[in-house]
Design a protein around this motif. Structure first.
Motif, PDB file in Angstrom:
ATOM      1  N   UNK A 156      20.735 -30.263  -0.299  1.00 18.29           N
ATOM      2  CA  UNK A 156      20.375 -31.155  -1.405  1.00 18.29           C
ATOM      3  C   UNK A 156      21.546 -31.536  -2.282  1.00 18.29           C
ATOM      4  N   UNK A 166      24.613 -30.986  -4.978  1.00 17.18           N
ATOM      5  CA  UNK A 166      24.661 -30.171  -6.186  1.00 17.18           C
ATOM      6  C   UNK A 166      23.334 -30.290  -6.917  1.00 17.18           C
ATOM      7  N   UNK A 171       5.971 -36.249 -16.493  1.00 20.69           N
ATOM      8  CA  UNK A 171       7.416 -36.446 -16.430  1.00 20.69           C
ATOM      9  C   UNK A 171       8.138 -35.218 -15.871  1.00 20.69           C
ATOM     10  N   UNK A 209       7.249 -34.851 -12.238  1.00 20.49           N
ATOM     11  CA  UNK A 209       7.888 -35.900 -11.431  1.00 20.49           C
ATOM     12  C   UNK A 209       9.310 -35.491 -11.055  1.00 20.49           C
ATOM     13  N   UNK A 210      10.039 -34.973 -12.040  1.00 22.12           N
ATOM     14  CA  UNK A 210      11.427 -34.604 -11.743  1.00 22.12           C
ATOM     15  C   UNK A 210      11.497 -33.324 -10.922  1.00 22.12           C
ATOM     16  N   UNK A 227      10.729 -34.720  -7.508  1.00 20.02           N
ATOM     17  CA  UNK A 227      11.708 -35.705  -7.063  1.00 20.02           C
ATOM     18  C   UNK A 227      13.105 -35.135  -6.903  1.00 20.02           C
ATOM     19  N   UNK A 228      13.511 -34.217  -7.779  1.00 14.84           N
ATOM     20  CA  UNK A 228      14.891 -33.742  -7.713  1.00 14.84           C
ATOM     21  C   UNK A 228      15.035 -32.460  -6.914  1.00 14.84           C
ATOM     22  N   UNK A 267      11.183 -38.155  -2.617  1.00 16.32           N
ATOM     23  CA  UNK A 267      11.152 -39.388  -3.408  1.00 16.32           C
ATOM     24  C   UNK A 267       9.802 -40.072  -3.313  1.00 16.32           C
ATOM     25  N   UNK A 272       7.113 -40.403  -6.456  1.00 19.71           N
ATOM     26  CA  UNK A 272       6.669 -41.701  -6.967  1.00 19.71           C
ATOM     27  C   UNK A 272       5.162 -41.855  -6.772  1.00 19.71           C
ATOM     28  N   UNK A 320       3.366 -39.840  -9.362  1.00 22.91           N
ATOM     29  CA  UNK A 320       3.462 -40.439 -10.689  1.00 22.91           C
ATOM     30  C   UNK A 320       2.549 -41.653 -10.807  1.00 22.91           C
ATOM     31  N   UNK A 321       2.592 -42.515  -9.782  1.00 27.11           N
ATOM     32  CA  UNK A 321       1.816 -43.749  -9.889  1.00 27.11           C
ATOM     33  C   UNK A 321       0.319 -43.468  -9.844  1.00 27.11           C
ATOM     34  N   UNK A 352      -0.631 -42.149 -13.070  1.00 23.36           N
ATOM     35  CA  UNK A 352      -0.516 -43.159 -14.121  1.00 23.36           C
ATOM     36  C   UNK A 352      -1.692 -44.131 -14.075  1.00 23.36           C
ATOM     37  N   UNK A 353      -2.145 -44.479 -12.871  1.00 20.53           N
ATOM     38  CA  UNK A 353      -3.308 -45.366 -12.768  1.00 20.53           C
ATOM     39  C   UNK A 353      -4.478 -44.728 -13.513  1.00 20.53           C
TER      40      UNK A 353
END
Lengths: 509, 518
Positions: free
Chosen positions: B110, B112, B150, B153-154, B157-158, B165, B169, B172-173, B176-177
């Motif tokens: 991955x 650093x 949030x 998500x990170x 994602x990270x 990824x 997403x 999150x989406x 969010x809906x």
């Protein structure tokens, strides 16, 4: 022959605009007489001084509610608030316009017509950058201020031209990528001229219907006129087209992405923040004052435009590959949200004003950060170039991510509080359908913002990742202001909510 | 003592401190995060003692003004349901931090990775999780509900796997809906409450009192219910809004997945109990058949898909969809017994699936792959780990003696008394559970040793001390609560019966004694 009676003029009410117009005129004289080496310093101090003095005058006037110069200017709570908002946002965007460290001579050139790398262009490179932009900006800001307090449609038209013409010019003065900058200027000018023509035609028809061009006169004339209602409907429609064009509402938005992309980024920022405030200031005033009594006739149409604007703006934003175009379509979608405020009439004036401030600061911050991502060609605005910036520039990426989350309406940012304020007052005014379309379109709109966040943090850097330049204090201050206001209004919006509530309704007498 | 606000603020401050630990001192960050989460656990235990079972419905109340123009306040208060879920979060977070001790370290693929940020995100997540359960102001609840996305998500994602990824997403989406639909409903509710009460407020007590007095007209109730329910059904997730969960659960690092499925998803079912039912009683009854149908499909569909999975984490995620179906059925059966079972199930499922995800994480870290086919016969080399894996699996299929059994049984019995068909069909889910869990165990742990496994040095290392410390409390809790669930039931029952009263159901709640016997 009768003597022409001069109307009474309340200079105090006009003072803020007089100051800014005055500073702009002095700025022209400076261009003419001051030695070239000094101009930059003089212009920057003059511009900021003029705007700050104007702001002080507005604050002194804050409780004023008066119609003056024979009804040409109506100074009232929302008008003063909008003027203040435009000046403050103008001062902030001036930080970007005056930036000189990112690029030798700044983002503007004096003679944009020189072909790149021609002798003239090389000479131009050695000279200090263009300073004409400062008086032009001042004229634009002063025009916007007048636009927000116009009491009749003709004054409004003059104000519209006063703020539009400098913007057309500013769009074409980019140092880099001159062709698309000039293309943007030409497009904006031609379409803007059309829109102005529509506006003027609408004014003529409305005059035919109501026998007056003053907003309050139309308000009363609507109830008494014996003319055909078609005159009113056609006049209103043409007038609205002119205004909606400036507000970048669908289907009058097509200029927005091209102009936002082509214009020098500081000017784009100015347009996204200040022009938006002015355009909606005008829309709010026209519909609330002149046409409130005929709301039944136009509300469904404007609601349709609002829905179209929200939906089309957010869907097209998804497909963008350039950060400036992305922000342009997002500004279209935001225009849709603001139109919800216009449709909701008096109930939503305060929250629309709040929204304009909140959005203005966020968008200024975002465009300020766009100016930093550079390679040897200037700004690298293609999204693919932004991949992996989070690795090398975590602070930049964190701040940009915060702004993106703000645009997406995540709580603890002004994006959330402003949307909540606007949508709740719209629901309160029985526009629940618009609210539902609004929240759904903001989900769609969240996708492009999220895409940017993914690019910044989760994608590996591309082959030649542009660098994030270190700007001077000016741009730093703009970014700080944008991020800080986005956060403060997201966490503690009470003080501003009080101010917009105190601004009250538009003066309709 | 201001327990609740402290329990939100402390992890938040801890997250800030952890985030600013220099990158090259990962160990400091880990220790700070662990200490903070243990402190929060301490406060939670203290709060649990301060909570009086059978007392007022909402206790430990605190309220501070925030945005007076909207009537928004920092109002915290818990009922029994919220309390046990906060307890679940507070127990899981320190264990997850310990379990993820090395997850964020450089794994060679991955690039650093920023270790302090990882632990800061987990603490930030804890703050929002506690906040979302503790809020007693509708907009405050919404704010926590959204902000929670949030850090998660990170985290996905990270720090997640190869498809992180896409998964981040999508997560999150989807959320969010739901969140935005809920926002529309919150706005509608607020306007209605303002008209009905004469002042702007989001206060849960006031709004519920208004709703109970018939202050929200029927048609509007239905729309507002749908807005809230959409958010909760996506969060929970119920069929057909579930597709984000396997992706997110499969891609998230194991610790984050444990929190995602163990706690975050409970926000959905918690929200239904706390918001949908009391505020929209008429609409809840109207839509109950739909909700039960979706839950039932979830039970069977989730279980069937789980059987077919080839990826360990995705399999666990699908089992959870099946279990959330049980929870949904229990809530919408509208009997106190079933609803009590559902709430108990939320806790037990959090413990069981949390353990399962954590153990799967250990396995995946050793093997470097989460595909079931890459394992086989691992039990021989890792007797202790496979034993814990087995216990977690048994808990997941609700074997008597493990805590999920009590809750699943309560749900089924409570539902049976109301609707026999649903109960019988749902019981099929239990059968399928045996299939997917046992088959998974067989394919990974038993049989001939996969030759590739033998070459991997980490596969020979059984549970380390750190890992033992992580799994021991969960194993103990699962078995202890399986034998003696009374303490939890005592806290949950009064809250559930108040909720049932809100929707006009007043059958006698199961007494703690009978609950314990089962």
């Amino acid at each position: 022959m009768n003597d022409i009676q001069l109307p009474a003029i309340d200079y105090a009410a006009l003072l803020p605009m007089l100051i800014v117009f005055g500073a702009a005129c002095v700025g022209i004289l400076v261009e003419a007489f001051a030695p070239r080496g000094w101009r930059f310093v003089i212009q920057v101090s003059l511009t900021i001084g003029g705007l700050v003095a104007g702001l002080v005058a507005i604050i002194v006037n804050r409780d004023l509610e008066i119609t003056t110069i024979g009804g040409a200017v109506t100074v009232d709570g929302p008008g003063l608030f909008l003027q203040g908002a435009i000046i403050i946002l103008g001062i902030v965007s001036l930080g970007l316009i005056a930036e000189r460290r990112l690029e030798r001579g700044g983002p503007f050139v004096a003679e944009a017509a020189h072909a790149a790398n021609s002798d003239g262009d090389k000479r131009q490179e050695r000279e200090p950058g263009a300073t004409e932009v400062f008086p032009l900006t001042l004229f634009a800001i002063a025009g916007m201020m007048l636009f927000c307090v116009s009491g009749d449609l003709l004054t409004m038209f003059v104000a519209l031209e006063v703020f539009s013409l400098p913007l057309y010019l500013l769009c074409g003065l980019a140092r880099r990528r001159r062709l698309i900058s000039q293309e943007a200027a030409l497009k904006y000018f031609l379409l803007g001229a059309f829109a102005s023509a529509f506006f003027l035609y609408g004014v003529a028809l409305l005059y035919g219907y109501a026998g007056t061009v003053s907003l309050t006169g139309i308000r009363e004339g609507v109830l008494q006129s014996e003319q055909s209602g078609i005159l009113l409907a056609a006049g209103l429609a043409l007038l609205a087209i002119g205004l909606l064009f400036k507000a970048a509402a669908v289907p009058f938005h097509v200029w927005t992405p091209d102009v936002y992309q082509g214009a020098p980024t500081p000017v784009t920022a100015l347009m996204a923040a200040c022009t938006k405030a002015a355009a909606f200031g005008g829309l709010l005033r026209v519909f609330n004052v002149a046409f409130e009594t005929t709301a039944w006739d136009w509300q469904p149409v404007l609601a349709t435009v609002a829905i179209l604007t929200m939906v089309v703006g957010s869907i097209l934003a998804v497909a963008q590959t350039d950060i400036k175009r992305l922000l342009a379509y997002s500004s279209v979608a935001n225009a849709g949200y603001l139109l919800v405020g216009v449709v909701s009439l008096n109930g939503a004036v305060g929250s629309s004003l709040f929204y304009l401030i909140a959005y203005g600061f966020s968008v200024l911050g975002a465009f300020a950060m766009v100016t930093l991502v550079r390679d040897s060609e200037g700004e690298a605005t293609h999204l693919s170039r932004w991949a992996g910036l989070g690795k090398g520039s975590p602070l930049f990426s964190a701040l940009f991510t915060f702004l993106m989350l703000g645009f997406a309406g995540i709580p603890l940012t002004s994006g959330f509080t402003s949307k909540f304020a606007l949508f709740s007052s719209a629901w309160d005014s029985d526009q629940s359908v618009l609210v539902i379309v609004g929240v759904l379109s903001s989900v769609v709109l969240a996708f492009p913002y999220l895409k940017v966040v993914v690019l910044l943090w989760l994608n590996p850097p591309g082959e030649e990742t542009p660098t994030v330049s270190v700007p001077s204090m000016l741009t730093r201050a703009v970014i700080f202001a944008g991020v800080a206001v986005t956060f403060v209004l997201g966490v503690a919006p009470s003080f501003l909510l009080d101010i917009v509530a105190d601004a009250g309704p538009f003066l309709a007498k | 003592m201001k327990y609740l606000s402290l329990m939100v603020v402390i992890p938040l401050l801890g997250a800030l401190v952890t985030a600013f630990v220099p990158k090259h001192k990962p160990k400091t960050a880990k220790i700070v995060a662990l200490v903070v989460s243990v402190i929060v656990l301490g406060f939670t235990i203290a709060a649990a003692f301060a909570f009086e079972a059978g007392g007022d419905r909402l206790q430990l109340s605190e309220s501070y003004p925030w945005i007076p123009q909207w009537g928004l306040r920092f109002s915290f208060a818990v009922d029994g349901i919220a309390l046990v879920l906060i307890g679940l979060s507070a127990v899981l977070v320190p264990l997850v931090i310990l379990a993820s001790w090395k997850d964020a370290d450089d794994d060679g693929t991955g690039g650093r990775r920023n270790v302090p940020t990882f632990f800061a995100l987990i603490l930030a997540l804890e703050a929002t999780m506690i906040g979302v359960f503790a809020a007693s102001d509708v907009l405050l609840f919404y704010i926590f509900f959204e902000v929670m996305l949030v850090p998660m998500y990170f985290l996905i994602g990270s720090y997640g796997g190869p498809r992180r990824q896409y998964a981040a997403v999508k997560f999150f989406l989807y959320s969010l809906v739901g969140g935005m639909l809920m926002l529309a409903a919150v706005i509608g509710l607020w306007v209605t409450a303002k008209d009905g009460l004469g002042h702007a407020t989001f206060d849960w007590n006031e709004i519920v009192a208004l709703a109970q007095g018939g202050g929200i007209p029927g048609d509007l109730q239905k729309w507002l219910f749908l807005g809230f329910f959409a958010a909760f059904a996506i969060k929970a997730p119920f069929f057909p809004f579930h597709t984000w969960l396997p992706d997110a659960g499969g891609a998230a690092p194991a610790g984050a997945a444990a929190l995602l499925v163990g706690v975050l998803d409970k926000v959905g079912t918690f929200g239904i109990l706390r918001y949908c039912l009391p505020m929209f009683p008429e609409a809840s009854k109207y839509f109950a058949p739909l909700a039960i149908a979706l839950s039932l499909i979830g039970v069977l569909y989730g279980a069937l898909l789980a059987v077919g999975q080839t990826d360990l984490k995705r399999l666990v995620a699908y089992t959870s969809i099946s279990h959330f179906g049980f929870i949904g059925i229990g809530i919408f059966a509208f009997s106190s017994q079933a609803a009590t079972g559902s709430v108990l199930y939320m806790v037990n499922h959090g413990l069981a699936t949390g353990l399962l995800f954590i153990v799967v994480g250990f396995l995946v870290q050793r093997r470097g792959s989460q595909s079931i086919a890459d394992f086989g016969g691992a039990g021989k080399a890792l007797p202790l780990l496979s034993g814990v894996f087995f216990i977690a699996g048994m808990a997941s299929l609700a074997l008597p003696g493990t805590s999920p059994f009590v809750s699943e049984f309560l749900v089924l019995i409570g539902t049976f008394s109301v609707n026999k068909t649903v109960a019988i069909l749902a019981a099929l889910g239990m059968v399928l559970a045996a299939a997917y869990i046992l088959w998974m165990y067989q394919r990974t742990m038993q049989g001939r040793l996969n030759p590739k496994l033998a070459e991997l040095a980490p596969m020979k290392k059984d549970l380390s001390l750190r890992e033992k410390v992580v799994v021991a409390p969960l194993v103990v809790l699962i078995i202890a609560l399986g034998v003696y669930p009374k303490p939890l039931l005592d806290v949950i029952e009064p809250a559930v019966s108040s909720t049932m009263t809100d929707i006009g159901v007043s059958d006698p709640a199961p007494t703690a004694a009978t609950g314990a016997e089962k």
